[in-house]
Design an enzyme around this catalytic site. Structure first.
Site, PDB file in Angstrom:
ATOM      1  N   TYR A  42       0.840  -1.194   0.000  1.00  8.61           N
ATOM      2  CA  TYR A  42       0.000   0.000   0.000  1.00  8.61           C
ATOM      3  C   TYR A  42       0.880   1.251   0.000  1.00  8.61           C
ATOM      4  CZ  TYR A  42      -3.076   3.552   2.130  1.00  8.61           C
ATOM      5  OH  TYR A  42      -3.762   4.688   2.402  1.00  8.61           O
ATOM      6  N   ASP A  56       1.112  16.025   5.462  1.00 14.72           N
ATOM      7  CA  ASP A  56       0.088  15.296   4.714  1.00 14.72           C
ATOM      8  C   ASP A  56      -1.167  16.152   4.599  1.00 14.72           C
ATOM      9  OD1 ASP A  56      -1.415  13.348   3.457  1.00 14.72           O
ATOM     10  OD2 ASP A  56      -1.844  12.236   5.310  1.00 14.72           O
ATOM     11  N   ASP A  83      -3.055   5.315  -2.285  1.00 11.29           N
ATOM     12  CA  ASP A  83      -3.773   6.489  -1.816  1.00 11.29           C
ATOM     13  C   ASP A  83      -3.867   7.478  -2.976  1.00 11.29           C
ATOM     14  OD1 ASP A  83      -4.724   8.685  -0.375  1.00 11.29           O
ATOM     15  OD2 ASP A  83      -3.267   8.465   1.236  1.00 11.29           O
ATOM     16  N   ASP A  85      -5.691  10.535  -2.270  1.00 17.79           N
ATOM     17  CA  ASP A  85      -6.209  11.741  -1.617  1.00 17.79           C
ATOM     18  C   ASP A  85      -7.642  12.032  -2.077  1.00 17.79           C
ATOM     19  OD1 ASP A  85      -3.912  11.949  -0.156  1.00 17.79           O
ATOM     20  OD2 ASP A  85      -3.109  13.691  -1.203  1.00 17.79           O
ATOM     21  N   HIS A 110      -7.710   4.590  -3.575  1.00 18.56           N
ATOM     22  CA  HIS A 110      -8.851   5.057  -2.805  1.00 18.56           C
ATOM     23  C   HIS A 110      -8.936   6.567  -2.856  1.00 18.56           C
ATOM     24  CE1 HIS A 110      -6.628   6.404   0.804  1.00 18.56           C
ATOM     25  NE2 HIS A 110      -5.965   5.263   0.802  1.00 18.56           N
ATOM     26  N   GLU A 112     -10.999  10.005  -1.113  1.00 18.33           N
ATOM     27  CA  GLU A 112     -11.630  10.384   0.146  1.00 18.33           C
ATOM     28  C   GLU A 112     -12.590  11.547  -0.046  1.00 18.33           C
ATOM     29  OE1 GLU A 112      -8.208  12.981   2.302  1.00 18.33           O
ATOM     30  OE2 GLU A 112      -7.621  10.997   1.593  1.00 18.33           O
ATOM     31  N   CYS A 120      -4.598  14.851   7.077  1.00 25.39           N
ATOM     32  CA  CYS A 120      -4.438  13.469   7.509  1.00 25.39           C
ATOM     33  C   CYS A 120      -5.725  13.014   8.186  1.00 25.39           C
ATOM     34  CB  CYS A 120      -3.259  13.357   8.470  1.00 25.39           C
ATOM     35  SG  CYS A 120      -3.125  11.745   9.279  1.00 25.39           S
ATOM     36  N   ARG A 155     -13.192   6.187   0.442  1.00 25.03           N
ATOM     37  CA  ARG A 155     -12.892   6.457   1.851  1.00 25.03           C
ATOM     38  C   ARG A 155     -13.815   7.562   2.357  1.00 25.03           C
ATOM     39  NH1 ARG A 155      -7.119   8.872   4.123  1.00 25.03           N
ATOM     40  NH2 ARG A 155      -8.099  10.579   5.271  1.00 25.03           N
ATOM     41  N   GLU A 185     -12.472   5.800   7.628  1.00 27.09           N
ATOM     42  CA  GLU A 185     -11.288   6.326   8.300  1.00 27.09           C
ATOM     43  C   GLU A 185     -11.615   6.752   9.729  1.00 27.09           C
ATOM     44  OE1 GLU A 185      -8.298   6.179   8.647  1.00 27.09           O
ATOM     45  OE2 GLU A 185      -7.245   7.742   7.528  1.00 27.09           O
ATOM     46  N   ASN A 207      -7.612   1.069   8.511  1.00 24.19           N
ATOM     47  CA  ASN A 207      -6.301   1.701   8.551  1.00 24.19           C
ATOM     48  C   ASN A 207      -5.735   1.632   9.969  1.00 24.19           C
ATOM     49  OD1 ASN A 207      -4.047   3.264   8.059  1.00 24.19           O
ATOM     50  ND2 ASN A 207      -5.163   5.202   8.100  1.00 24.19           N
TER      51      ASN A 207
END
Length: 222
Positions: A42, A56, A83, A85, A110, A112, A120, A155, A185, A207
């Site tokens: 990942y 982040d 990821d 974002d 993924h 979000e 983050c 996500r 998340e 996660n």
């Protein structure tokens, strides 16, 4: 050479049993994970940002992510989940992101439901896009993939912003939009993970990160 696509290999891995997918941020760490016997790896945006010396908060670009993904997939035979974002923009940008990641050899990504610039997932002060806007991004991602097995994960960061029930509602909407898996998340207890699994009929990504809001559960517990 394995004729199965990266996405197909990732799907087959999680269909057999829950799997641990370690975070990697460079080809060397990915090769170490493969040697240790993991079935997938990942690319974390948080880890990639830290390796670049930046916070982040969405500073890295889609091409920076895709370039690192390409280096990792060239170094390991394991399927790579990435990821992405917020997709680096709205629906049209999401389409480009999917194509960049797929061309880099990734097995999936993924997206979000935070506003840009994101934070983050385990920090406070997050803000969410409207659920329908996120659903549009999921539909764009699904339409853009060339390999139907390329994995699109939605996500939701709603648990820490609008609460657990909204996270469930959003997850169901994102599944209806075509997401293959849901990533809730920053759930805050083992009981919340269990309840979410009961209420959202889909494969789930949990996660586990140090110093986060979620308890560190092992694969057997999950």
């Amino acid at each position: 050479t394995d004729p199965r696509s990266p996405g197909r290999r990732l799907r087959e891995a999680w269909a057999a049993a829950p799997i641990a997918v370690p975070g990697v941020f460079c080809p060397l760490v990915a090769r170490m994970a493969e040697r240790l016997g993991f079935r997938a790896v990942y690319l974390s945006g948080g880890a990639l940002s830290a390796a670049a010396g930046v916070p982040d908060i969405g500073l890295l670009t889609a091409t920076e992510f895709a370039d690192e993904a390409r280096r990792i997939t060239q170094a390991t035979s394991l399927p790579l989940l990435c990821d992405a974002d917020t997709g680096f923009g709205e629906a049209l940008s999401v389409e480009r992101t999917v194509r960049l990641y797929e061309a880099a050899g990734a097995a999936g990504l993924h997206l979000e439901d935070q506003v840009m610039p994101k934070r983050c997932g385990h920090l406070s002060g997050k803000a969410l896009v409207e659920p329908d806007a996120m659903a549009a991004k999921i539909r764009a991602a699904v339409a853009a993939r060339r390999d139907p097995d390329f994995v699109v994960i939605a996500r939701t960061d709603a648990r820490g912003v609008t609460g657990f029930d909204d996270a469930v509602r959003r997850a169901r909407l994102y599944l209806d939009a075509g997401a293959d898996m849901i990533f809730p998340e920053a759930l805050e207890s083992a009981d919340e993970f269990a309840r979410f699994a009961r209420e959202v009929p889909a494969p789930l990504l949990a996660n586990m990160t140090e110093f986060g809001k979620s308890p560190n559960l092992d694969v057997v517990t999950l």
